[in-house]
Design an enzyme around this catalytic site. Structure first.
Site, PDB file in Angstrom:
ATOM      1  N   CYS B  33       0.827  -1.210   0.000  1.00  0.00           N
ATOM      2  CA  CYS B  33       0.000   0.000   0.000  1.00  0.00           C
ATOM      3  C   CYS B  33       0.854   1.250   0.000  1.00  0.00           C
ATOM      4  O   CYS B  33       0.386   2.327  -0.302  1.00  0.00           O
ATOM      5  CB  CYS B  33      -0.890   0.047   1.226  1.00  0.00           C
ATOM      6  SG  CYS B  33      -2.027  -1.307   1.329  1.00  0.00           S
ATOM      7  N   CYS B 102      -3.324   8.096   4.475  1.00  0.00           N
ATOM      8  CA  CYS B 102      -2.136   8.144   5.334  1.00  0.00           C
ATOM      9  C   CYS B 102      -2.515   8.635   6.725  1.00  0.00           C
ATOM     10  O   CYS B 102      -1.998   8.150   7.732  1.00  0.00           O
ATOM     11  CB  CYS B 102      -1.078   9.095   4.774  1.00  0.00           C
ATOM     12  SG  CYS B 102      -0.504   8.693   3.131  1.00  0.00           S
TER      13      CYS B 102
END
Lengths: 394, 162
Positions: B33, B102
């Site tokens: 990812c 994030c």
């Protein structure tokens, strides 16, 4: 701060001679080449000359060059135009698994319309095996399309051999030469190419300008319908400014190619040798020698590409990366995945694409600045300590 | 692309490191990812006395980790559990939309470290959450159907955002 541009894959500066050649077409020579009067005629003459210069770059005949808006249009047109014109013959395409998005996504669109596709695998260097092409061909195959070189990994494909196989079976062969035309010798006869895409910016011409080579006798449907510009193959008033710039850049590229290559290869090879010497657990991506002269693609273990890129940017060094965090789609490069590089490792991708203005001192700077950047990020990385003890590089 | 605050935290991240005798540890993400964050906490009474992190990821992931650590230090455990995706983005003066996941990860990793601490206090092992590529969300497409999201079905395995 001195700017070191090592991201020529994204954009290259225009040559001053190219700017000079384009200038009159921004000012007094504004005519439309379709006009019958003198304003149009002088532009038509310029287009004819430009076609000759672009044709000469790839050893084609003038009438086999069709101007487009760049590599993406050329690639889309080659695939869609051949498929449409070949419906009675078949509906099978052969391509590779490392093509540019403009091939990959155009093919996805064709698949939705029922076209069957074979995507050839690549070896660990990202290179297609011509024997795989031979095995994939069926009586329904209407086109083989394999890129000449991949800008992301630098590897150059055995295009002449693939083209020969296609030619023997009378199947049209297209190659995306955006990374190579004007950069290394590209000869449509030697490569056995029936269609070839090129883009001006690869050789210091303007962005948004390109061409598709269509060998005489190859049947292709137009992508854009409208007027009868470009022999009816590509409608729409020509991008005169872009075409003039591209042709000037092509003319100069033909002359300077040899010296540009001789300048780039030592710089490339210094980076390929000196980066892994300065930083442990860095690997070259792509073929070590069968490679574009200005391309250095590496993966740095345990750190992510964007964060390296940002720190280098602050130091004036402009590069690219195939990391997922950089791509707009947040996906790791399909090219590296196809080569068998795992997604985690590919996150550490750094791509240096050198140009004619780079010099030895630029390489010195990269080799000086990159190691502390990587160390800072590795010290921050939870992967570094954990895996470096026992995980070996594959 | 990034705000001045993001760049400042990226350049000079606060509280980088590990706490060898941490009271709680939380890790989220996977390299496919693009981001992995590990948070370490030291708890005194009910207060987060120290927070440290290690992060593998982009500029946003590093800035988010740094900001989360700053926001958490000195807070009670309950207060720290209230740190959300949005409060982190706000404190950073915004993040590009594609980087929003994030900030999710930063708060998640902190919360996991707190849960780890609480589990240990209760004398039980916290179940290690499974983080396969399948839980990696695609913040660009924000859709579940891979057919409708042609750009999001390779590296991430494509699944819906959390």
């Amino acid at each position: 701060m001195r700017i070191i541009n090592m991201d020529h894959v994204a954009a290259s500066p225009l040559l001053p001679q190219v700017v000079d050649a384009m200038m009159p077409f921004l000012t007094e020579k504004f005519g439309n080449p379709s006009s019958m009067h003198s304003l149009g005629e002088e532009v038509t003459e310029t287009l004819d000359e430009a076609r000759g210069k672009v044709a000469a770059l790839i050893n084609a005949k003038d009438h086999e060059i069709v101007f487009t808006s760049g590599g993406t249009e050329s690639n889309n047109w080659a695939l869609k135009g051949i498929c449409q014109a070949s419906r009675s013959r078949g509906n099978h395409l052969i391509t590779s698994s490392v093509e540019h998005f403009s091939i990959m996504h155009a093919i996805k669109a064709l698949e939705k319309q029922g076209v069957e596709v074979t995507r050839l695998p690549v070896d660990k260097y990202g290179i297609v095996d011509p024997d795989d092409v031979k095995r994939a061909i069926t009586p329904r195959t209407v086109l083989v399309s394999v890129m000449h070189a991949n800008n992301e990994i630098g590897s150059i494909q055995p295009i002449a051999e693939i083209g020969r196989i296609a030619r023997e079976l009378s199947i049209p062969f297209h190659t995306d030469a955006v990374a190579t035309a004007g950069v290394i010798p590209v000869d449509v006869e030697a490569l056995n190419a029936d269609l070839l895409s090129l883009s001006a910016n690869a050789f210091y011409g303007p962005l948004g300008s390109g061409a598709l080579y269509v060998r005489k006798g190859v049947k292709i449907a137009p992508l854009l319908d409208g007027g009868i510009q470009e022999g009816g193959l590509r409608a729409g008033t020509e991008n005169v400014l872009g075409i003039v710039g591209m042709s000037k850049a092509a003319e100069i590229a033909a002359v300077e190619m040899e010296s540009r290559i001789a300048h780039l290869i030592p710089l490339r090879d210094r980076l390929i040798k000196e980066i892994p010497a300065a930083i442990e657990e860095v690997e070259l991506v792509g073929h070590p020698t069968q490679r574009l002269p200005g391309n250095v693609s590496v993966v740095v273990r345990y750190v992510e590409g964007e964060s390296m890129l940002l720190f280098l940017d602050m130091e004036g060094i402009k590069i690219a990366s195939g990391s997922a965090c950089i791509s707009r789609s947040l996906k790791v490069s399909h090219v590296m995945l196809a080569m068998g590089i795992d997604a985690g490792t590919a996150q550490g991708s750094l791509l240096f694409t050198l140009g004619k203005d780079n010099a030895d001192q630029d390489v010195d700077e990269v080799v000086r600045i990159l190691p502390p950047v990587v160390q800072k990020l590795r010290d921050m990385s939870p992967l570094y300590k954990k895996t470096s003890k026992f995980k070996t590089i594959t | 692309m990034y705000s001045d605050i993001v760049m400042e935290h990226f350049k000079n991240p606060r509280n980088v490191g590990e706490i060898p005798d941490a009271d709680g540890v939380g890790e989220v993400g996977n390299p496919a990812c693009g981001d992995i964050m590990a948070f370490y906490i030291k708890v005194n009474g009910n207060i987060l006395e120290d927070v440290k992190f290690k992060t593998f990821g982009c500029g946003a992931a590093i800035a988010v980790s740094s900001m989360v650590s700053e926001m958490a230090i000195g807070k009670t455990l309950e207060e720290a559990m209230q740190i959300t995706n949005n409060s982190v983005i706000e404190a950073l003066n915004g993040l590009p939309k594609k980087k929003h996941h994030c900030s999710n990860l930063g708060a998640d990793a902190l919360h996991r470290a707190i849960e780890d601490f609480r589990s240990k206090q209760q004398g039980r092992q916290m179940e290690k959450p499974v983080d396969g590529p399948e839980v990696c969300s695609c913040p660009v497409c924000d859709v579940n159907d891979p057919e409708e999201a042609p750009y999001c079905n390779t590296a991430c395995g494509h699944s819906s955002p959390k």
